[in-house]
Design a protein around this motif. Structure first.
Motif, PDB file in Angstrom:
ATOM      1  N   MET A 111      40.730  50.016   0.882  1.00 25.78           N
ATOM      2  CA  MET A 111      40.006  50.135  -0.367  1.00 25.78           C
ATOM      3  C   MET A 111      39.459  48.760  -0.758  1.00 25.78           C
ATOM      4  SD  MET A 111      41.083  52.617  -3.133  1.00 25.78           S
ATOM      5  CE  MET A 111      40.261  52.991  -4.565  1.00 25.78           C
ATOM      6  N   ILE A 112      38.273  48.757  -1.298  1.00 29.34           N
ATOM      7  CA  ILE A 112      37.612  47.519  -1.687  1.00 29.34           C
ATOM      8  C   ILE A 112      37.721  47.353  -3.194  1.00 29.34           C
ATOM      9  CG2 ILE A 112      35.410  46.295  -1.722  1.00 29.34           C
ATOM     10  CD1 ILE A 112      34.623  48.052   0.720  1.00 29.34           C
ATOM     11  N   CYS A 113      38.137  46.182  -3.625  1.00 30.37           N
ATOM     12  CA  CYS A 113      38.265  45.890  -5.050  1.00 30.37           C
ATOM     13  C   CYS A 113      36.857  45.727  -5.651  1.00 30.37           C
ATOM     14  CB  CYS A 113      39.084  44.624  -5.251  1.00 30.37           C
ATOM     15  SG  CYS A 113      39.273  44.177  -6.970  1.00 30.37           S
ATOM     16  N   ILE A 114      36.594  46.429  -6.729  1.00 27.53           N
ATOM     17  CA  ILE A 114      35.265  46.420  -7.358  1.00 27.53           C
ATOM     18  C   ILE A 114      34.855  45.002  -7.791  1.00 27.53           C
ATOM     19  CG2 ILE A 114      36.048  46.977  -9.702  1.00 27.53           C
ATOM     20  CD1 ILE A 114      32.891  48.361  -8.041  1.00 27.53           C
ATOM     21  N   ARG A 115      35.820  44.161  -8.100  1.00 28.00           N
ATOM     22  CA  ARG A 115      35.513  42.790  -8.528  1.00 28.00           C
ATOM     23  C   ARG A 115      34.943  41.941  -7.388  1.00 28.00           C
ATOM     24  NH1 ARG A 115      41.171  42.056 -10.995  1.00 28.00           N
ATOM     25  NH2 ARG A 115      41.278  44.267 -10.716  1.00 28.00           N
ATOM     26  N   GLU A 116      35.201  42.353  -6.143  1.00 27.22           N
ATOM     27  CA  GLU A 116      34.698  41.617  -4.986  1.00 27.22           C
ATOM     28  C   GLU A 116      33.306  42.067  -4.550  1.00 27.22           C
ATOM     29  OE1 GLU A 116      37.541  41.873  -1.851  1.00 27.22           O
ATOM     30  OE2 GLU A 116      39.100  40.889  -2.996  1.00 27.22           O
ATOM     31  N   VAL A 117      32.834  43.200  -5.073  1.00 24.32           N
ATOM     32  CA  VAL A 117      31.551  43.746  -4.640  1.00 24.32           C
ATOM     33  C   VAL A 117      30.393  42.949  -5.238  1.00 24.32           C
ATOM     34  CG1 VAL A 117      30.039  45.766  -4.691  1.00 24.32           C
ATOM     35  CG2 VAL A 117      32.492  46.063  -4.323  1.00 24.32           C
ATOM     36  N   ILE A 118      29.521  42.499  -4.351  1.00 26.77           N
ATOM     37  CA  ILE A 118      28.318  41.780  -4.764  1.00 26.77           C
ATOM     38  C   ILE A 118      27.142  42.743  -4.823  1.00 26.77           C
ATOM     39  CG2 ILE A 118      26.672  39.975  -4.089  1.00 26.77           C
ATOM     40  CD1 ILE A 118      29.111  38.563  -2.760  1.00 26.77           C
ATOM     41  N   ALA A 119      27.043  43.632  -3.819  1.00 27.95           N
ATOM     42  CA  ALA A 119      25.930  44.581  -3.774  1.00 27.95           C
ATOM     43  C   ALA A 119      26.294  45.791  -2.927  1.00 27.95           C
ATOM     44  CB  ALA A 119      24.685  43.919  -3.199  1.00 27.95           C
ATOM     45  N   ILE A 120      25.692  46.918  -3.265  1.00 29.02           N
ATOM     46  CA  ILE A 120      25.772  48.139  -2.458  1.00 29.02           C
ATOM     47  C   ILE A 120      24.328  48.480  -2.120  1.00 29.02           C
ATOM     48  CG2 ILE A 120      26.423  50.569  -2.392  1.00 29.02           C
ATOM     49  CD1 ILE A 120      28.547  49.921  -4.541  1.00 29.02           C
ATOM     50  N   LEU A 121      24.005  48.457  -0.826  1.00 24.51           N
ATOM     51  CA  LEU A 121      22.625  48.621  -0.403  1.00 24.51           C
ATOM     52  C   LEU A 121      22.457  49.843   0.488  1.00 24.51           C
ATOM     53  CD1 LEU A 121      22.083  44.894   0.607  1.00 24.51           C
ATOM     54  CD2 LEU A 121      21.478  45.966  -1.559  1.00 24.51           C
ATOM     55  N   ASP A 122      21.352  50.545   0.299  1.00 26.59           N
ATOM     56  CA  ASP A 122      21.013  51.685   1.138  1.00 26.59           C
ATOM     57  C   ASP A 122      20.702  51.176   2.550  1.00 26.59           C
ATOM     58  OD1 ASP A 122      18.579  53.481   2.244  1.00 26.59           O
ATOM     59  OD2 ASP A 122      19.984  54.690   1.065  1.00 26.59           O
ATOM     60  N   ALA A 123      21.270  51.809   3.566  1.00 30.11           N
ATOM     61  CA  ALA A 123      21.110  51.361   4.948  1.00 30.11           C
ATOM     62  C   ALA A 123      19.653  51.372   5.402  1.00 30.11           C
ATOM     63  CB  ALA A 123      21.963  52.207   5.874  1.00 30.11           C
ATOM     64  N   ASN A 124      18.882  52.385   4.997  1.00 32.72           N
ATOM     65  CA  ASN A 124      17.476  52.449   5.410  1.00 32.72           C
ATOM     66  C   ASN A 124      16.666  51.292   4.848  1.00 32.72           C
ATOM     67  OD1 ASN A 124      17.738  54.825   6.929  1.00 32.72           O
ATOM     68  ND2 ASN A 124      17.589  56.064   5.084  1.00 32.72           N
ATOM     69  N   VAL A 125      16.943  50.919   3.635  1.00 34.17           N
ATOM     70  CA  VAL A 125      16.237  49.795   3.008  1.00 34.17           C
ATOM     71  C   VAL A 125      16.606  48.496   3.721  1.00 34.17           C
ATOM     72  CG1 VAL A 125      15.986  48.438   0.896  1.00 34.17           C
ATOM     73  CG2 VAL A 125      16.059  50.933   0.781  1.00 34.17           C
ATOM     74  N   VAL A 126      17.888  48.333   4.005  1.00 31.29           N
ATOM     75  CA  VAL A 126      18.355  47.114   4.660  1.00 31.29           C
ATOM     76  C   VAL A 126      17.759  46.991   6.058  1.00 31.29           C
ATOM     77  CG1 VAL A 126      20.390  45.923   5.565  1.00 31.29           C
ATOM     78  CG2 VAL A 126      20.472  47.002   3.317  1.00 31.29           C
ATOM     79  N   LYS A 127      17.746  48.089   6.812  1.00 39.69           N
ATOM     80  CA  LYS A 127      17.204  48.066   8.182  1.00 39.69           C
ATOM     81  C   LYS A 127      15.736  47.675   8.194  1.00 39.69           C
ATOM     82  CE  LYS A 127      20.272  51.606   9.925  1.00 39.69           C
ATOM     83  NZ  LYS A 127      20.381  53.015  10.320  1.00 39.69           N
ATOM     84  N   ASN A 128      14.975  48.171   7.232  1.00 41.65           N
ATOM     85  CA  ASN A 128      13.535  47.896   7.191  1.00 41.65           C
ATOM     86  C   ASN A 128      13.211  46.533   6.600  1.00 41.65           C
ATOM     87  OD1 ASN A 128      12.961  50.414   8.297  1.00 41.65           O
ATOM     88  ND2 ASN A 128      12.861  51.380   6.291  1.00 41.65           N
ATOM     89  N   ALA A 129      14.009  46.071   5.679  1.00 43.16           N
ATOM     90  CA  ALA A 129      13.680  44.848   4.942  1.00 43.16           C
ATOM     91  C   ALA A 129      14.281  43.580   5.540  1.00 43.16           C
ATOM     92  CB  ALA A 129      14.122  44.992   3.493  1.00 43.16           C
ATOM     93  N   THR A 130      15.469  43.673   6.136  1.00 38.72           N
ATOM     94  CA  THR A 130      16.159  42.450   6.537  1.00 38.72           C
ATOM     95  C   THR A 130      16.765  42.508   7.939  1.00 38.72           C
ATOM     96  OG1 THR A 130      18.143  43.246   5.453  1.00 38.72           O
ATOM     97  CG2 THR A 130      16.736  41.788   4.168  1.00 38.72           C
ATOM     98  N   PRO A 131      16.003  42.876   8.963  1.00 43.56           N
ATOM     99  CA  PRO A 131      16.588  42.923  10.307  1.00 43.56           C
ATOM    100  C   PRO A 131      17.165  41.581  10.782  1.00 43.56           C
ATOM    101  CG  PRO A 131      14.346  43.783  10.318  1.00 43.56           C
ATOM    102  CD  PRO A 131      14.648  43.336   8.932  1.00 43.56           C
ATOM    103  N   PRO A 132      16.519  40.430  10.486  1.00 45.11           N
ATOM    104  CA  PRO A 132      17.119  39.168  10.934  1.00 45.11           C
ATOM    105  C   PRO A 132      18.501  38.928  10.308  1.00 45.11           C
ATOM    106  CG  PRO A 132      14.836  38.831  10.327  1.00 45.11           C
ATOM    107  CD  PRO A 132      15.210  40.222   9.891  1.00 45.11           C
ATOM    108  N   PHE A 133      18.643  39.298   9.032  1.00 44.56           N
ATOM    109  CA  PHE A 133      19.927  39.146   8.346  1.00 44.56           C
ATOM    110  C   PHE A 133      20.999  40.000   9.024  1.00 44.56           C
ATOM    111  CE2 PHE A 133      22.825  40.865   5.060  1.00 44.56           C
ATOM    112  CZ  PHE A 133      23.499  39.692   4.750  1.00 44.56           C
TER     113      PHE A 133
END
Length: 71
Positions: free
Chosen positions: A1-23
């Motif tokens: 389980m991930i502690c909510i206080r540690e979460v920086i961002a929740i990103l949709d996989a399709n957006v991430v794949k298209n926008a930031t492949p080098p990352f």
């Protein structure tokens, strides 16, 4: 389980794949991404220490996070 206080961002996989492949490529090479399931990746959860590839949609994760904050 991930502690909510540690979460920086929740990103949709399709957006991430298209926008930031080098990352993503750099994170995969540095072994910074932890796969939570062998199922299809639907979202990425970025925390202070890791990046998690999740089979749960970003919308569902957001709803769950909002729910836990209300309790």
């Amino acid at each position: 389980m991930i502690c909510i206080r540690e979460v920086i961002a929740i990103l949709d996989a399709n957006v991430v794949k298209n926008a930031t492949p080098p990352f993503l490529n750099a994170c995969h090479q540095k072994k910074k991404i932890e796969h939570l399931s062998p199922d299809e990746i639907k979202s990425y959860v970025i925390t202070t220490h890791h990046i998690y590839a999740s089979p749960i949609s970003s919308t569902t994760l957001k709803k769950r996070a909002d729910l836990t904050q209300k309790i």
